[in-house]
Scaffold this motif. Structure first.
Motif, PDB file in Angstrom:
ATOM      1  N   ARG A  71       0.853  -1.193   0.000  1.00  0.00           N
ATOM      2  CA  ARG A  71       0.000   0.000   0.000  1.00  0.00           C
ATOM      3  C   ARG A  71       0.885   1.237   0.000  1.00  0.00           C
ATOM      4  O   ARG A  71       1.970   1.233   0.587  1.00  0.00           O
ATOM      5  CB  ARG A  71      -0.926   0.040   1.221  1.00  0.00           C
ATOM      6  CG  ARG A  71      -1.981  -1.070   1.240  1.00  0.00           C
ATOM      7  CD  ARG A  71      -2.863  -0.999   2.486  1.00  0.00           C
ATOM      8  NE  ARG A  71      -3.916  -2.008   2.453  1.00  0.00           N
ATOM      9  CZ  ARG A  71      -5.095  -1.861   1.861  1.00  0.00           C
ATOM     10  NH1 ARG A  71      -5.385  -0.700   1.284  1.00  0.00           N
ATOM     11  NH2 ARG A  71      -5.980  -2.822   1.850  1.00  0.00           N
TER      12      ARG A  71
ATOM     13  N   LEU B   7      -1.624   2.961  -4.162  1.00  0.00           N
ATOM     14  CA  LEU B   7      -1.620   1.496  -4.205  1.00  0.00           C
ATOM     15  C   LEU B   7      -2.430   1.001  -3.016  1.00  0.00           C
ATOM     16  O   LEU B   7      -2.196   1.425  -1.885  1.00  0.00           O
ATOM     17  CB  LEU B   7      -0.197   0.947  -4.145  1.00  0.00           C
ATOM     18  CG  LEU B   7       0.740   1.323  -5.310  1.00  0.00           C
ATOM     19  CD1 LEU B   7       2.163   0.835  -5.031  1.00  0.00           C
ATOM     20  CD2 LEU B   7       0.225   0.744  -6.625  1.00  0.00           C
ATOM     21  N   ALA B   8      -3.371   0.092  -3.299  1.00  0.00           N
ATOM     22  CA  ALA B   8      -4.314  -0.314  -2.245  1.00  0.00           C
ATOM     23  C   ALA B   8      -4.293  -1.821  -2.045  1.00  0.00           C
ATOM     24  O   ALA B   8      -5.261  -2.521  -2.327  1.00  0.00           O
ATOM     25  CB  ALA B   8      -5.720   0.161  -2.594  1.00  0.00           C
ATOM     26  N   GLY B   9      -3.163  -2.351  -1.602  1.00  0.00           N
ATOM     27  CA  GLY B   9      -3.079  -3.770  -1.278  1.00  0.00           C
ATOM     28  C   GLY B   9      -2.756  -4.627  -2.483  1.00  0.00           C
ATOM     29  O   GLY B   9      -3.572  -5.464  -2.888  1.00  0.00           O
ATOM     30  N   VAL B  10      -1.561  -4.467  -3.049  1.00  0.00           N
ATOM     31  CA  VAL B  10      -1.154  -5.234  -4.232  1.00  0.00           C
ATOM     32  C   VAL B  10      -0.432  -6.501  -3.788  1.00  0.00           C
ATOM     33  O   VAL B  10       0.555  -6.432  -3.045  1.00  0.00           O
ATOM     34  CB  VAL B  10      -0.242  -4.392  -5.146  1.00  0.00           C
ATOM     35  CG1 VAL B  10       0.282  -5.242  -6.304  1.00  0.00           C
ATOM     36  CG2 VAL B  10      -0.991  -3.185  -5.667  1.00  0.00           C
TER      37      VAL B  10
ATOM     38  N   MET C   6      -4.259  -3.296 -13.938  1.00  0.00           N
ATOM     39  CA  MET C   6      -4.414  -2.524 -12.701  1.00  0.00           C
ATOM     40  C   MET C   6      -5.473  -1.437 -12.873  1.00  0.00           C
ATOM     41  O   MET C   6      -5.667  -0.906 -13.973  1.00  0.00           O
ATOM     42  CB  MET C   6      -3.080  -1.891 -12.294  1.00  0.00           C
ATOM     43  CG  MET C   6      -1.992  -2.876 -11.956  1.00  0.00           C
ATOM     44  SD  MET C   6      -0.516  -2.079 -11.244  1.00  0.00           S
ATOM     45  CE  MET C   6      -1.176  -1.467  -9.689  1.00  0.00           C
TER      46      MET C   6
ATOM     47  N   ARG D  57      -5.096  -1.167  -7.601  1.00  0.00           N
ATOM     48  CA  ARG D  57      -5.296  -2.590  -7.306  1.00  0.00           C
ATOM     49  C   ARG D  57      -5.005  -3.425  -8.545  1.00  0.00           C
ATOM     50  O   ARG D  57      -5.146  -2.953  -9.672  1.00  0.00           O
ATOM     51  CB  ARG D  57      -6.721  -2.862  -6.837  1.00  0.00           C
ATOM     52  CG  ARG D  57      -7.065  -2.249  -5.485  1.00  0.00           C
ATOM     53  CD  ARG D  57      -8.511  -2.568  -5.099  1.00  0.00           C
ATOM     54  NE  ARG D  57      -8.814  -2.150  -3.741  1.00  0.00           N
ATOM     55  CZ  ARG D  57      -9.159  -0.916  -3.397  1.00  0.00           C
ATOM     56  NH1 ARG D  57      -9.260   0.010  -4.345  1.00  0.00           N
ATOM     57  NH2 ARG D  57      -9.404  -0.611  -2.143  1.00  0.00           N
TER      58      ARG D  57
END
Length: 624
Positions: free
Chosen positions: A368, A379-382, A570, A574
């Motif tokens: 994140r 970035l939200a939890g890759v 993406m 995500r």
């Protein structure tokens, strides 16, 4: 200790030059003192009732002199005055020489110390996190150049101006006490008044200068931005808008500058007024002493001249205090830069172990990232794993987080949560230099520096041989056009490499990456802005060079995408889906939309922009 004085301590690294400068200041002041001490006898001979000879004056000296020296002195009033004048000239010559050496040495120490400080600030700025530098480059440049010049003025003030003036002023004051301590003591009543005035005005000047320097940094940013984008301004006929923007910032800078005008304008008149009052009081007291026979006219004039010299030397201290206040504000701004933690600070502090060369996998674990001041996560939890030696293409709408994700690999950004894991080891726990040594990056915006072609390809490897540079250029398909340049690899490129075409600049950038022999190759829109022929040649170079390396590609070319081992889709920070081209066309609505708009617009035929192991498009892909 204030920031300015902490930086001033750096001058102590040149103790020998500093000490010698101090000695020269004392010698210069001593010559002045000797001249002032000789003034009363001269005046007594001219205007007094008794014309004493130099031999008689030497005999009456409170300090015993050798008899032979006393006998050698003239025994006639006029000759005595001539001898004294000649002696004063010799002392003046000695004092002037000592003053020159003092100025020469003190200015050398000050300038050399500021040069070291400027280098330290630039060195630290290079190691700051990218987010800290990218958004305030012009401000950092202003602090490195403009603020250090102000600090230099402060260093000169204390080593050159203040040291010389305080030494001469102190000597003149001592002479005044030796001539008549009562008059000298009376003159000191001005000291508390002057100290209070200087202190009050100094605080106001320091605050005003801080605001002025911040405004000038903003002004520098506006000017730099406009001149960098001068092509766009001219094409869109936006000169008036650019001038208006500059004018607004210029007015703000002027407003801050004028905040200090009252304090600066008041200091000199106040000092002069206090000095006049003191001189008037001394004249009144001296007149009474002379009338009562306690003071000779020669002593009065000698004391008055000595006090006048002391006041003349100490008066400029108000201006010096102003320079020190401005320098303190500039030093505080530099302190903010040097106080920021560099991105390799923990590595230096904790002596983190070196990371071995990548050979297994690259993994993003719940990564994140939120930019400072942003309302949502970039970035939200890759979660993603990439095997070594594979080619992975990243696609998605603008702002989906593709470039941000790949920027985490060389640790240009640090994730706010999660980890980037290389061969089972968190890269944050390893030596930063050992990580970046095995990464090559080619971006859409090629950065070339003023210097030769050789120096630009060998960036970061100054000792590399010409043979290695040529070999890298050949692999990048750049050798042919470099050889056609007037001086070949020694041809000097202007700022940004403006003398080269876009494709040529890109090939120089690829040669730079090839020379590093990286285990990980990052291609971020590497050929989206060049012509078809350059794209073809660059594609060939990257296809050949990409074998046996982990290739991470951000591209808008369909041929590049379908040639990758895996495509990662993406959106909004995500990973929406990942797989082969045909699989994604069948199950991912976002990918189908991208393939029919952004990706297909570049053309699906031929070799890819990044050209790394491209495969022919299927019939379904061609239709898309």
């Amino acid at each position: 200790m204030s920031p300015f004085w902490s930086y001033a301590r750096r001058m102590l690294r040149r103790r020998r030059s500093l000490a010698l400068a101090g000695v020269m200041a004392v010698v210069s002041a001593s010559g002045l003192g000797a001249g002032l001490l000789s003034l009363p006898p001269i005046l007594n001979n001219v205007i007094g009732d008794r014309q004493a000879t130099l031999r008689e004056l030497a005999g009456d000296s409170p300090v015993p002199l050798p008899p032979a020296l006393v006998r050698a002195l003239p025994d006639e009033p006029f000759a005595s005055v001539v001898w004294i004048i000649v002696g004063l000239f010799a002392l003046s010559l000695l004092g002037a020489t000592a003053n020159f050496l003092h100025q020469y040495l003190s200015l050398t120490v000050a300038a050399s110390t500021v040069a070291d400080l400027r280098r330290a600030v630039f060195r630290h700025a290079l190691r700051l996190p990218l987010l800290r530098v990218a958004g305030s480059a012009s401000d950092l440049v202003s602090r490195m150049l403009t603020d250090t010049e102000i600090i230099l003025a402060g260093f000169v003030a204390i080593t050159s101006k203040a040291a010389a003036q305080i030494a001469r002023g102190a000597v003149a004051l001592v002479v005044a006490f030796l001539i008549d301590w009562r008059l000298a003591l009376a003159s000191l009543i001005a000291a508390p008044v002057l100290f209070t005035v200087i202190r009050k005005l100094g605080k106001r000047i320091r605050r005003a200068y801080r605001g002025a320097m911040e405004s000038k940094a903003s002004l520098m940013g506006v000017a730099s931005e406009s001149l960098t984008g001068i092509r766009v301004i001219k094409v869109y006929h936006a000169e008036r808008a650019a001038l208006g923007r500059f004018t607004r910032h210029n007015r703000r800078a002027l407003k801050q500058e004028l905040r200090a005008r009252t304090a600066r304008a008041l200091s000199s008149p106040v000092v002069e007024l206090v000095s006049i009052v003191v001189v008037g009081a001394i004249v009144i007291v001296s007149t009474r002493f002379i009338l009562e026979g306690h003071l000779s006219p020669g002593q009065f004039m000698g004391a008055l001249v000595s006090l006048g010299v002391a006041g003349a030397q100490l008066k400029p201290l108000t201006r010096i205090v102003q320079e020190l206040q401005a320098a303190d504000s500039a030093a505080a701004r530099l302190d903010e830069v040097l106080g920021s933690e560099a991105d390799d600070a923990r590595r230096a502090r904790d002596r983190l172990p070196a990371l071995p060369r990548h050979a297994e996998s690259l993994r993003f674990d719940g990564v994140r990232l939120r930019y400072p001041g942003a309302t949502h996560e970039a970035l939200a939890g890759v979660d993603l794993e990439i095997p070594f030696g594979s080619t992975t293409a990243f696609v998605g709408p603008n702002g989906s987080g593709k470039t941000t994700l790949l920027s985490l690999v060389p640790r240009l950004f640090e994730p706010t949560a999660g980890a980037v894991v290389l061969d089972g080891r968190d890269v944050a726990g390893g030596d930063l230099r050992s990580l970046r040594r095995q990464i090559g990056v080619v971006t859409q915006d090629v950065v070339l520096f003023s210097g030769t072609v050789h120096e630009n390809i060998a960036l970061g490897r100054p000792g590399v041989s010409r043979e290695a540079v040529v070999a890298a250029a050949k692999k990048a398909r750049a050798h042919e056009f470099i050889e056609r340049l007037a001086d070949g690899y020694d041809a000097v490129l202007g700022e940004g490499g403006v003398s080269l075409s876009g494709g040529q600049r890109q090939r120089v950038s690829i040669a730079r990456a090839i020379l590093r022999d990286p285990a990980i190759l990052i291609l971020d829109e590497a050929t989206s802005m060049i012509d078809v022929e350059s794209e073809r040649r660059i594609g060939e170079a990257l296809e050949e060079f990409g074998r046996g390396r982990t290739c991470l590609i951000v591209a808008h070319r369909l041929a590049t995408v379908i040639g990758a081992d895996r495509i990662v889709v993406m959106d909004a920070g995500r990973v929406v889906d990942a797989g082969a081209h045909e699989e994604l066309l069948g199950r991912c609505e976002l990918y189908r939309r991208l393939a029919s708009t952004q990706l297909a617009s570049a053309g699906a035929e031929g070799e890819g922009a990044a050209g790394v192991r491209t495969r022919p498009a299927s019939g379904e892909a061609a239709r898309a």
